[in-house]
Design an enzyme around this catalytic site. Structure first.
Site, PDB file in Angstrom:
ATOM      1  N   ASP A 145       0.850  -1.198   0.000  1.00 16.58           N
ATOM      2  CA  ASP A 145       0.000   0.000   0.000  1.00 16.58           C
ATOM      3  C   ASP A 145       0.891   1.255   0.000  1.00 16.58           C
ATOM      4  O   ASP A 145       0.860   2.050   0.941  1.00 16.58           O
ATOM      5  CB  ASP A 145      -0.950   0.007   1.207  1.00 16.58           C
ATOM      6  CG  ASP A 145      -0.212  -0.008   2.546  1.00 16.58           C
ATOM      7  OD1 ASP A 145      -0.808   0.464   3.539  1.00 16.58           O
ATOM      8  OD2 ASP A 145       0.952  -0.452   2.606  1.00 16.58           O
ATOM      9  N   ASP A 190       6.816   1.191   1.830  1.00 10.14           N
ATOM     10  CA  ASP A 190       6.504   0.217   0.773  1.00 10.14           C
ATOM     11  C   ASP A 190       7.383   0.468  -0.446  1.00 10.14           C
ATOM     12  O   ASP A 190       7.925  -0.463  -1.053  1.00 10.14           O
ATOM     13  CB  ASP A 190       5.036   0.325   0.342  1.00 10.14           C
ATOM     14  CG  ASP A 190       4.058   0.183   1.482  1.00 10.14           C
ATOM     15  OD1 ASP A 190       3.965   1.107   2.304  1.00 10.14           O
ATOM     16  OD2 ASP A 190       3.387  -0.853   1.543  1.00 10.14           O
ATOM     17  N   HIS A 206       9.653   0.247   8.058  1.00 12.59           N
ATOM     18  CA  HIS A 206       8.905  -0.966   8.422  1.00 12.59           C
ATOM     19  C   HIS A 206       8.979  -2.042   7.325  1.00 12.59           C
ATOM     20  O   HIS A 206       9.399  -3.165   7.561  1.00 12.59           O
ATOM     21  CB  HIS A 206       7.424  -0.626   8.625  1.00 12.59           C
ATOM     22  CG  HIS A 206       7.131   0.399   9.672  1.00 12.59           C
ATOM     23  ND1 HIS A 206       7.354   0.206  11.018  1.00 12.59           N
ATOM     24  CD2 HIS A 206       6.612   1.648   9.560  1.00 12.59           C
ATOM     25  CE1 HIS A 206       6.985   1.281  11.686  1.00 12.59           C
ATOM     26  NE2 HIS A 206       6.530   2.174  10.835  1.00 12.59           N
ATOM     27  N   ASP A 207       8.551  -1.705   6.121  1.00 15.29           N
ATOM     28  CA  ASP A 207       8.263  -2.719   5.106  1.00 15.29           C
ATOM     29  C   ASP A 207       9.475  -3.459   4.546  1.00 15.29           C
ATOM     30  O   ASP A 207       9.402  -4.684   4.336  1.00 15.29           O
ATOM     31  CB  ASP A 207       7.447  -2.091   3.962  1.00 15.29           C
ATOM     32  CG  ASP A 207       6.039  -1.734   4.426  1.00 15.29           C
ATOM     33  OD1 ASP A 207       5.440  -0.811   3.856  1.00 15.29           O
ATOM     34  OD2 ASP A 207       5.536  -2.378   5.379  1.00 15.29           O
TER      35      ASP A 207
HETATM   36  O1  RIB Z   1       2.323  -0.190  10.707  1.00 12.90           O
HETATM   37  C1  RIB Z   1       3.249  -0.023   9.661  1.00 12.90           C
HETATM   38  C2  RIB Z   1       2.646  -0.448   8.363  1.00 12.90           C
HETATM   39  O2  RIB Z   1       1.517   0.362   8.068  1.00 12.90           O
HETATM   40  C3  RIB Z   1       3.603  -0.264   7.168  1.00 12.90           C
HETATM   41  O3  RIB Z   1       3.367  -1.274   6.228  1.00 12.90           O
HETATM   42  C4  RIB Z   1       3.203   1.067   6.607  1.00 12.90           C
HETATM   43  O4  RIB Z   1       3.469   1.176   5.197  1.00 12.90           O
HETATM   44  C5  RIB Z   1       1.725   1.050   6.833  1.00 12.90           C
HETATM   45  O5  RIB Z   1       1.146   0.285   5.779  1.00 12.90           O
HETATM   46 CA    CA Z   2       2.856  -0.701   3.952  1.00 18.36          CA
END
Ligand code: RIB
Ligand code: CA
Length: 328
Positions: free
Chosen positions: A10, A15, A235-236
Protein backbone atom coordinates in the site's frame (compact mmCIF):
# COMPACT_ATOMS: atom_id res chain seq x y z
CA UNK A 1 19.79 -18.21 -7.39
CA UNK A 2 17.84 -15.14 -6.21
CA UNK A 3 14.65 -15.81 -4.29
CA UNK A 4 11.41 -15.04 -6.17
CA UNK A 5 9.10 -12.62 -4.33
CA UNK A 6 5.75 -10.98 -4.94
CA UNK A 7 5.12 -7.84 -2.86
CA UNK A 8 1.53 -6.99 -1.83
CA UNK A 9 1.63 -3.37 -0.70
CA UNK A 10 0.00 0.00 0.00
CA UNK A 11 2.68 2.55 -1.07
CA UNK A 12 3.49 4.21 1.28
CA UNK A 13 7.03 5.54 1.79
CA UNK A 14 8.33 2.36 3.35
CA UNK A 15 6.50 0.22 0.77
CA UNK A 16 8.34 2.12 -1.98
CA UNK A 17 11.61 1.35 -0.22
CA UNK A 18 10.69 -2.34 0.01
CA UNK A 19 10.08 -2.41 -3.75
CA UNK A 20 13.52 -0.92 -4.42
CA UNK A 21 15.23 -3.19 -1.86
CA UNK A 22 13.55 -6.30 -3.34
CA UNK A 23 14.36 -5.30 -6.92
CA UNK A 24 18.00 -4.72 -5.93
CA UNK A 25 18.55 -8.08 -4.21
CA UNK A 26 15.77 -10.48 -5.22
CA UNK A 27 13.77 -11.65 -8.23
CA UNK A 28 10.75 -9.34 -7.82
CA UNK A 29 8.25 -11.04 -10.16
CA UNK A 30 5.25 -8.83 -9.41
CA UNK A 31 3.58 -6.20 -7.24
CA UNK A 32 -0.03 -6.20 -6.06
CA UNK A 33 -1.71 -3.25 -4.39
CA UNK A 34 -4.27 -2.86 -1.64
CA UNK A 35 -5.99 -0.03 0.25
CA UNK A 36 -4.22 1.02 3.42
CA UNK A 37 -2.03 4.09 3.66
CA UNK A 38 -4.40 5.57 1.13
CA UNK A 39 -7.17 4.38 -1.24
CA UNK A 40 -6.25 1.54 -3.59
CA UNK A 41 -6.49 3.99 -6.51
CA UNK A 42 -3.70 6.04 -4.93
CA UNK A 43 -1.60 3.10 -3.75
CA UNK A 44 -1.78 1.59 -7.24
CA UNK A 45 -0.76 4.86 -8.90
CA UNK A 46 2.08 5.18 -6.39
CA UNK A 47 3.35 1.64 -7.07
CA UNK A 48 3.32 2.32 -10.83
CA UNK A 49 5.14 5.64 -10.37
CA UNK A 50 7.82 4.10 -8.14
CA UNK A 51 8.51 1.35 -10.70
CA UNK A 52 8.72 4.03 -13.42
CA UNK A 53 11.17 6.04 -11.28
CA UNK A 54 13.31 2.90 -10.86
CA UNK A 55 13.08 2.01 -14.55
CA UNK A 56 11.57 -1.39 -13.78
CA UNK A 57 9.13 -3.23 -16.05
CA UNK A 58 7.41 -5.32 -13.36
CA UNK A 59 3.66 -6.10 -13.51
CA UNK A 60 1.34 -4.41 -11.03
CA UNK A 61 -2.13 -5.80 -10.26
CA UNK A 62 -4.71 -3.66 -8.46
CA UNK A 63 -6.39 -5.23 -5.45
CA UNK A 64 -9.03 -4.76 -2.79
CA UNK A 65 -10.38 -1.36 -1.86
CA UNK A 66 -11.65 -2.33 1.60
CA UNK A 67 -11.23 -4.99 4.33
CA UNK A 68 -13.28 -8.20 4.57
CA UNK A 69 -15.73 -6.49 6.92
CA UNK A 70 -16.22 -3.71 4.37
CA UNK A 71 -15.23 -0.73 6.51
CA UNK A 72 -12.31 1.15 4.86
CA UNK A 73 -10.28 3.31 7.28
CA UNK A 74 -7.12 4.54 5.50
CA UNK A 75 -3.90 5.44 7.30
CA UNK A 76 -5.09 8.83 8.43
CA UNK A 77 -2.73 10.72 6.14
CA UNK A 78 0.37 9.55 8.00
CA UNK A 79 1.82 9.15 4.50
CA UNK A 80 0.10 12.31 3.20
CA UNK A 81 -2.84 13.02 0.91
CA UNK A 82 -1.25 11.13 -2.02
CA UNK A 83 -0.10 8.30 0.22
CA UNK A 84 3.53 9.14 -0.66
CA UNK A 85 3.95 12.89 -0.12
CA UNK A 86 7.35 14.57 -0.05
CA UNK A 87 8.69 14.35 -3.60
CA UNK A 88 7.57 14.62 -7.21
CA UNK A 89 7.18 11.14 -8.72
CA UNK A 90 7.11 10.47 -12.49
CA UNK A 91 3.78 9.73 -14.13
CA UNK A 92 3.41 5.94 -14.52
CA UNK A 93 4.95 4.64 -17.75
CA UNK A 94 2.30 1.89 -17.83
CA UNK A 95 -0.95 0.92 -16.15
CA UNK A 96 -1.83 -2.08 -14.01
CA UNK A 97 -2.43 -5.48 -15.61
CA UNK A 98 -6.08 -6.51 -16.20
CA UNK A 99 -6.06 -9.27 -13.56
CA UNK A 100 -7.29 -8.51 -10.03
CA UNK A 101 -4.56 -8.80 -7.40
CA UNK A 102 -6.20 -11.89 -5.89
CA UNK A 103 -6.05 -13.75 -9.22
CA UNK A 104 -2.58 -12.39 -9.96
CA UNK A 105 -1.30 -13.80 -6.64
CA UNK A 106 -2.85 -17.22 -7.37
CA UNK A 107 -1.58 -17.37 -10.97
CA UNK A 108 1.93 -16.22 -10.04
CA UNK A 109 2.18 -18.77 -7.20
CA UNK A 110 1.01 -21.52 -9.58
CA UNK A 111 3.55 -20.42 -12.21
CA UNK A 112 6.42 -20.45 -9.68
CA UNK A 113 5.23 -23.44 -7.61
CA UNK A 114 7.39 -24.03 -4.56
CA UNK A 115 9.63 -21.03 -5.22
CA UNK A 116 7.56 -17.90 -4.57
CA UNK A 117 7.60 -15.98 -1.29
CA UNK A 118 4.61 -13.66 -0.83
CA UNK A 119 5.39 -10.46 1.09
CA UNK A 120 2.26 -8.65 2.34
CA UNK A 121 3.32 -5.21 3.65
CA UNK A 122 -0.10 -3.56 3.78
CA UNK A 123 -3.44 -4.91 5.06
CA UNK A 124 -3.66 -8.66 4.28
CA UNK A 125 -7.05 -8.60 2.48
CA UNK A 126 -5.76 -9.63 -0.99
CA UNK A 127 -3.76 -12.51 0.48
CA UNK A 128 -6.65 -13.77 2.61
CA UNK A 129 -9.04 -13.77 -0.34
CA UNK A 130 -6.46 -15.59 -2.50
CA UNK A 131 -6.08 -18.28 0.19
CA UNK A 132 -9.88 -18.65 0.36
CA UNK A 133 -10.33 -18.74 -3.46
CA UNK A 134 -7.51 -21.25 -4.14
CA UNK A 135 -6.83 -23.71 -1.28
CA UNK A 136 -3.84 -25.09 -3.22
CA UNK A 137 -2.12 -21.72 -2.76
CA UNK A 138 -0.95 -22.93 0.66
CA UNK A 139 0.97 -25.71 -1.12
CA UNK A 140 2.23 -23.65 -4.04
CA UNK A 141 3.79 -20.86 -1.93
CA UNK A 142 7.27 -21.32 -0.44
CA UNK A 143 6.23 -18.99 2.37
CA UNK A 144 4.67 -15.72 3.46
CA UNK A 145 6.77 -12.97 5.06
CA UNK A 146 4.68 -10.13 6.49
CA UNK A 147 5.37 -6.72 7.87
CA UNK A 148 2.62 -6.56 10.47
CA UNK A 149 1.68 -6.94 14.09
CA UNK A 150 3.86 -6.35 17.11
CA UNK A 151 5.07 -8.21 20.21
CA UNK A 152 4.92 -4.97 22.20
CA UNK A 153 3.03 -1.67 21.75
CA UNK A 154 1.00 -0.86 18.65
CA UNK A 155 0.79 2.26 16.49
CA UNK A 156 -2.83 2.56 15.37
CA UNK A 157 -4.06 1.46 18.82
CA UNK A 158 -2.15 0.79 22.06
CA UNK A 159 -1.77 -2.89 21.10
CA UNK A 160 -2.46 -3.19 17.33
CA UNK A 161 -0.27 -2.42 14.32
CA UNK A 162 -1.90 -0.75 11.29
CA UNK A 163 -1.71 -3.59 8.70
CA UNK A 164 -3.28 -6.14 11.06
CA UNK A 165 -5.67 -3.60 12.64
CA UNK A 166 -6.98 -2.65 9.16
CA UNK A 167 -8.29 -6.18 8.55
CA UNK A 168 -7.93 -8.54 11.55
CA UNK A 169 -10.13 -11.20 9.92
CA UNK A 170 -7.79 -11.28 6.93
CA UNK A 171 -4.76 -11.52 9.21
CA UNK A 172 -6.45 -14.41 11.05
CA UNK A 173 -6.84 -16.32 7.76
CA UNK A 174 -3.14 -15.77 6.95
CA UNK A 175 -1.92 -16.82 10.43
CA UNK A 176 -4.07 -19.98 10.34
CA UNK A 177 -2.90 -20.97 6.82
CA UNK A 178 -0.21 -23.48 7.91
CA UNK A 179 2.16 -21.88 5.36
CA UNK A 180 5.73 -21.15 6.56
CA UNK A 181 5.26 -17.66 8.01
CA UNK A 182 7.65 -14.91 8.99
CA UNK A 183 6.32 -11.90 10.93
CA UNK A 184 8.30 -8.71 11.49
CA UNK A 185 6.37 -6.35 13.72
CA UNK A 186 6.75 -2.87 15.15
CA UNK A 187 8.86 -4.20 18.04
CA UNK A 188 11.64 -4.61 15.46
CA UNK A 189 10.75 -2.24 12.60
CA UNK A 190 10.58 0.85 14.81
CA UNK A 191 14.29 0.33 15.56
CA UNK A 192 15.09 0.45 11.81
CA UNK A 193 14.74 4.14 11.05
CA UNK A 194 16.38 6.92 9.04
CA UNK A 195 17.75 9.76 11.16
CA UNK A 196 18.21 13.34 9.96
CA UNK A 197 21.77 12.60 8.73
CA UNK A 198 20.57 9.54 6.77
CA UNK A 199 17.92 11.65 5.02
CA UNK A 200 20.57 14.26 4.23
CA UNK A 201 22.81 11.57 2.68
CA UNK A 202 19.95 10.57 0.39
CA UNK A 203 19.27 14.19 -0.57
CA UNK A 204 22.92 14.57 -1.63
CA UNK A 205 22.82 11.40 -3.76
CA UNK A 206 21.83 10.69 -7.37
CA UNK A 207 18.42 11.31 -8.95
CA UNK A 208 16.66 8.32 -7.37
CA UNK A 209 18.30 8.84 -3.97
CA UNK A 210 17.23 12.51 -3.96
CA UNK A 211 13.60 11.51 -4.54
CA UNK A 212 13.80 9.12 -1.57
CA UNK A 213 15.46 11.89 0.43
CA UNK A 214 12.41 14.08 -0.19
CA UNK A 215 10.02 11.25 0.63
CA UNK A 216 11.74 10.41 3.91
CA UNK A 217 12.16 14.05 4.90
CA UNK A 218 8.35 14.30 4.81
CA UNK A 219 7.76 10.89 6.45
CA UNK A 220 10.21 11.61 9.30
CA UNK A 221 8.45 14.89 10.07
CA UNK A 222 5.08 13.11 10.10
CA UNK A 223 6.27 10.41 12.52
CA UNK A 224 7.85 13.03 14.77
CA UNK A 225 4.64 15.09 14.90
CA UNK A 226 2.28 12.09 15.29
CA UNK A 227 4.27 9.57 17.35
CA UNK A 228 7.09 11.71 18.76
CA UNK A 229 9.64 9.55 16.92
CA UNK A 230 12.97 10.97 15.73
CA UNK A 231 13.53 8.51 12.87
CA UNK A 232 11.54 7.52 9.78
CA UNK A 233 10.73 3.85 10.31
CA UNK A 234 11.69 1.49 7.48
CA UNK A 235 8.91 -0.97 8.42
CA UNK A 236 8.26 -2.72 5.11
CA UNK A 237 11.76 -3.55 3.80
CA UNK A 238 12.25 -5.57 7.02
CA UNK A 239 9.86 -8.24 5.64
CA UNK A 240 12.43 -9.01 2.91
CA UNK A 241 15.44 -9.41 5.22
CA UNK A 242 15.16 -13.24 5.75
CA UNK A 243 15.82 -13.62 1.99
CA UNK A 244 18.42 -10.86 1.55
CA UNK A 245 20.44 -10.58 4.79
CA UNK A 246 19.17 -13.28 7.18
CA UNK A 247 21.77 -12.55 9.86
CA UNK A 248 20.40 -9.05 10.45
CA UNK A 249 17.09 -10.07 12.05
CA UNK A 250 16.66 -12.81 14.69
CA UNK A 251 13.38 -14.76 14.63
CA UNK A 252 11.79 -16.98 17.26
CA UNK A 253 9.15 -19.68 16.68
CA UNK A 254 5.92 -18.93 18.54
CA UNK A 255 2.16 -19.33 18.40
CA UNK A 256 0.58 -16.08 17.13
CA UNK A 257 -3.17 -15.48 17.31
CA UNK A 258 -5.17 -12.47 16.15
CA UNK A 259 -7.66 -10.78 18.49
CA UNK A 260 -10.93 -10.48 16.52
CA UNK A 261 -13.15 -9.03 19.23
CA UNK A 262 -14.61 -5.53 18.93
CA UNK A 263 -12.97 -4.32 22.13
CA UNK A 264 -9.80 -2.26 22.76
CA UNK A 265 -7.49 -5.17 21.84
CA UNK A 266 -8.99 -5.76 18.37
CA UNK A 267 -6.22 -6.50 15.85
CA UNK A 268 -3.64 -7.44 18.50
CA UNK A 269 -1.12 -10.13 17.49
CA UNK A 270 -1.02 -12.30 20.62
CA UNK A 271 2.46 -13.88 20.61
CA UNK A 272 3.04 -16.65 23.19
CA UNK A 273 6.73 -16.63 24.16
CA UNK A 274 6.20 -18.47 27.47
CA UNK A 275 8.69 -21.30 27.94
CA UNK A 276 6.18 -23.73 29.40
CA UNK A 277 7.65 -26.99 30.61
CA UNK A 278 6.24 -30.32 29.58
CA UNK A 279 4.35 -30.44 32.89
CA UNK A 280 0.85 -29.58 31.74
CA UNK A 281 -1.47 -27.79 34.13
CA UNK A 282 -5.11 -27.39 33.21
CA UNK A 283 -5.02 -23.63 33.00
CA UNK A 284 -1.34 -23.07 32.11
CA UNK A 285 -0.56 -24.52 28.68
CA UNK A 286 0.20 -23.19 25.20
CA UNK A 287 -2.98 -21.99 23.51
CA UNK A 288 -1.86 -23.25 20.11
CA UNK A 289 1.16 -24.81 18.36
CA UNK A 290 3.84 -22.45 17.02
CA UNK A 291 2.71 -21.17 13.61
CA UNK A 292 5.16 -18.34 12.94
CA UNK A 293 8.77 -17.16 13.04
CA UNK A 294 8.47 -13.88 14.94
CA UNK A 295 11.17 -11.20 14.62
CA UNK A 296 12.57 -10.41 18.06
CA UNK A 297 15.95 -8.70 17.49
CA UNK A 298 17.61 -6.67 14.74
CA UNK A 299 21.05 -5.33 13.86
CA UNK A 300 19.30 -2.03 13.27
CA UNK A 301 22.18 0.17 12.15
CA UNK A 302 23.60 -2.50 9.85
CA UNK A 303 20.18 -2.97 8.25
CA UNK A 304 19.66 0.78 7.78
CA UNK A 305 23.07 1.00 6.08
CA UNK A 306 22.24 -1.98 3.84
CA UNK A 307 18.96 -0.39 2.73
CA UNK A 308 20.59 3.03 2.26
CA UNK A 309 23.28 1.39 0.08
CA UNK A 310 20.56 -0.06 -2.16
CA UNK A 311 18.93 3.37 -2.59
CA UNK A 312 22.18 5.35 -2.99
CA UNK A 313 23.51 2.75 -5.43
CA UNK A 314 20.47 2.71 -7.71
CA UNK A 315 21.67 3.67 -11.23
CA UNK A 316 20.30 6.98 -12.46
CA UNK A 317 20.60 6.09 -16.09
CA UNK A 318 17.95 3.35 -15.69
CA UNK A 319 15.82 3.57 -18.89
CA UNK A 320 12.08 2.88 -18.78
CA UNK A 321 12.37 -0.88 -18.86
CA UNK A 322 15.79 -1.57 -17.51
CA UNK A 323 16.80 -4.94 -16.18
CA UNK A 324 17.44 -5.02 -12.46
CA UNK A 325 20.90 -3.65 -11.67
CA UNK A 326 23.40 -6.54 -11.44
CA UNK A 327 24.50 -7.10 -7.84
CA UNK A 328 27.96 -5.59 -7.30
O1 RIB B 1 2.32 -0.19 10.71
C1 RIB B 1 3.25 -0.02 9.66
C2 RIB B 1 2.65 -0.45 8.36
O2 RIB B 1 1.52 0.36 8.07
C3 RIB B 1 3.60 -0.26 7.17
O3 RIB B 1 3.37 -1.27 6.23
C4 RIB B 1 3.20 1.07 6.61
O4 RIB B 1 3.47 1.18 5.20
C5 RIB B 1 1.73 1.05 6.83
O5 RIB B 1 1.15 0.28 5.78
CA1 CA C 1 2.86 -0.70 3.95
Amino acid sequence: MMHKVLIDCDPGHDDATAILYAARHLDLVGVTTVYGNQSVDKTTANALSILTLLGLDIPVARGCDRPLNGIFRHGGDVHGKTGIDGAELPAPARGPVDAHAVDFIIDTAKQHRGELVLCPIGPFTNVALALRKEPQLARWLRGISVMGGTTQIGNTTPVAEFNVWSDPEAADIVFRSDIPLWMVGLNVTRKVGLCEQDVARLSEGGRVARVFGGLFGFFRNQLREIHGLDTASLHDPCALVPFIAPDLITYRQAPVEIELGQGPARGMTVCDFRNLTTRKLENIKPRAPANCSVAVEVEDRALVEHILAAILGWPDHAPAAAAVPSPV
